[in-house]
Write a protein that holds these residues in place. Sequence first.
Motif, PDB file in Angstrom:
ATOM      1  N   GLY A  16      35.453  44.414  35.636  1.00 57.37           N
ATOM      2  CA  GLY A  16      35.174  43.443  36.684  1.00 57.37           C
ATOM      3  C   GLY A  16      34.850  42.082  36.112  1.00 57.37           C
ATOM      4  N   ALA A  17      35.124  41.060  36.909  1.00 57.86           N
ATOM      5  CA  ALA A  17      34.841  39.674  36.499  1.00 57.86           C
ATOM      6  C   ALA A  17      35.448  39.368  35.139  1.00 57.86           C
ATOM      7  N   GLY A  18      36.672  39.869  34.934  1.00 57.71           N
ATOM      8  CA  GLY A  18      37.308  39.694  33.629  1.00 57.71           C
ATOM      9  C   GLY A  18      37.925  38.322  33.426  1.00 57.71           C
ATOM     10  N   ALA A  19      38.206  37.615  34.517  1.00 57.39           N
ATOM     11  CA  ALA A  19      38.823  36.294  34.394  1.00 57.39           C
ATOM     12  C   ALA A  19      37.866  35.335  33.700  1.00 57.39           C
ATOM     13  N   ASN A  20      38.398  34.526  32.799  1.00 60.04           N
ATOM     14  CA  ASN A  20      37.524  33.618  32.053  1.00 60.04           C
ATOM     15  C   ASN A  20      38.300  32.361  31.688  1.00 60.04           C
ATOM     16  N   ASN A 394      36.421  30.297  37.649  1.00 59.92           N
ATOM     17  CA  ASN A 394      36.136  31.673  37.239  1.00 59.92           C
ATOM     18  C   ASN A 394      35.524  32.469  38.389  1.00 59.92           C
ATOM     19  N   LEU A 397      38.377  33.408  40.678  1.00 59.37           N
ATOM     20  CA  LEU A 397      39.255  34.403  40.076  1.00 59.37           C
ATOM     21  C   LEU A 397      38.588  35.772  39.953  1.00 59.37           C
ATOM     22  N   ALA A 398      37.273  35.768  39.760  1.00 61.80           N
ATOM     23  CA  ALA A 398      36.585  37.020  39.481  1.00 61.80           C
ATOM     24  C   ALA A 398      36.256  37.816  40.732  1.00 61.80           C
ATOM     25  N   LEU A 399      35.893  37.141  41.820  1.00 60.56           N
ATOM     26  CA  LEU A 399      35.470  37.844  43.031  1.00 60.56           C
ATOM     27  C   LEU A 399      36.646  38.086  43.967  1.00 60.56           C
ATOM     28  N   SER A 400      36.530  39.152  44.745  1.00 62.80           N
ATOM     29  CA  SER A 400      37.592  39.448  45.707  1.00 62.80           C
ATOM     30  C   SER A 400      37.692  38.364  46.769  1.00 62.80           C
ATOM     31  N   SER A 415      26.806  29.423  40.510  1.00 60.18           N
ATOM     32  CA  SER A 415      27.745  29.077  39.436  1.00 60.18           C
ATOM     33  C   SER A 415      27.462  27.678  38.902  1.00 60.18           C
TER      34      SER A 415
END
Length: 502
Positions: A16-20, A394, A397-400, A415
Amino acid sequence: MSIDISRYIRVTSGVGAGANLGVRQLNAMLITTNPLCPTGTFLSFASAANVGSYFGTTSDEYKRATFYFGWVSKNVTSPQALNFWFWNEDADVPSRIYGKPNPALLPAFTAISSGSFTLTLGGATHTLTGINCSAAGSLSAVAGIIQTAIRAYSSGGSAWTGATVAFDATRGSFNLTSGASGDDSVAVTAAVSNDLASPLGWLAGAIFSNGQGARTIPDMLTQLNNTNDNFGSFAFMDALSLDEVVSAAEWNDSLPSNVKFMYSVPCTASNASALSSALRGIGGSTLTLAPLAAEYPEMCPMMILAATNYNGRSAVQNFMFQEFDLTPSVTTDGDADLYDSLLVNYYGRTQSAGQNVSFYQRGLMFGLASDPSDQNTYCNEIWFKSACTARLMNLLLALSRVSANSTGRAQILASLQEVIDLALFNGVISVGKPLNSTQKLYITNATGDNAAWHQVQDVGYWVGCVIESYVASGVTQWKATYTIIYSKDDTIRRIDGTDILI
């Protein structure tokens, strides 16, 4: 045997939350007309030695890289990368191949009596065959044989019939230049047998530069920005006309996301006044006196920015009082007064007790009243804006989903708080700086909060976010609009004192 458990319970695993999305690296970008820099290609080097290996140790690129990478800041940090981009000086340029240095020796060619390779040039792809190098008496003769074979393909048009191939003894490479200029592509494929592409050095390790039509400075910079914006400042290595300098400055100032790049411009005593007058009111540009051809003081603010580690404690720097290996260009009060009035920065010399000390001064920029006028403030905002952009992207991208409600607002503020906390840590945000009455009124009007200025003065910042609707293409959509007001880190340029004796 048994029935698979997934018929009853199925568990899916994933990170989860892999986008960076990373924050931009604010290294310097040098725009060159050296054809070794391929068209449309973002080149980045981590050391002066790497620049020398690519461009040659006699090149201006290497000399600048040596100055750039050799500087160490007061925080004991140095620039981490130096970037290059090609500009064709608003003229069509041909496709080129610069072969890998140190190709095969002559015996490797004389052993080939029916060589072959496939070349793409001028919109045509053709396999050249039957190339006889057995009688070549030198590598230059080999180049002539290859040139003759390429020119013989008349169906390829002038790109082929006018092509030149030469052996560059200094660089140690076989180089090809198309006979036609303008937008084009060039490529080479090795032959299955009796291949000549490999001994010529036209495969891995070669430099392929596609032909390119004329590009104005704004067009070239737009292409650069769209290709890769991972830099913080830029400068042109070649001298520009006044109109060209203004064109680059206006492009930089007109970006939809302002305060994105610092444009560093060199000047001399003869054109300082004209450039200063032309750049007044154009934000994002800074002018530095650079009277000596072999020194590059206009790179000083670029180097300071590149050497600033915004992840470190108290990392931000005053761009004034920084020392470099440069010849002082201003050594009198009269010259200092002149260039200060023109907002021209310079490497100046003063002395105390007979000891000379030289440093970069005064770290100023052009622009309107709403533009940052200090180099350090401008560069700090470049980082702050990039960090906020990365954190928010981020999040998306990370959250639905990020809901258009109080939950989404809280996620956005959380954030942003990460960036604010880092800005407090590295010194971008100043805490406890007194505000004048005009600043207090401005903050109150901007926030609608009578106590907001107290927070900016005492804590260093105020942040707010609202969720609102807007209409695009006839469809109602939702957006979050945030406002951050922070106390910028002003730096001291002068100390006045009074000695009272009782």
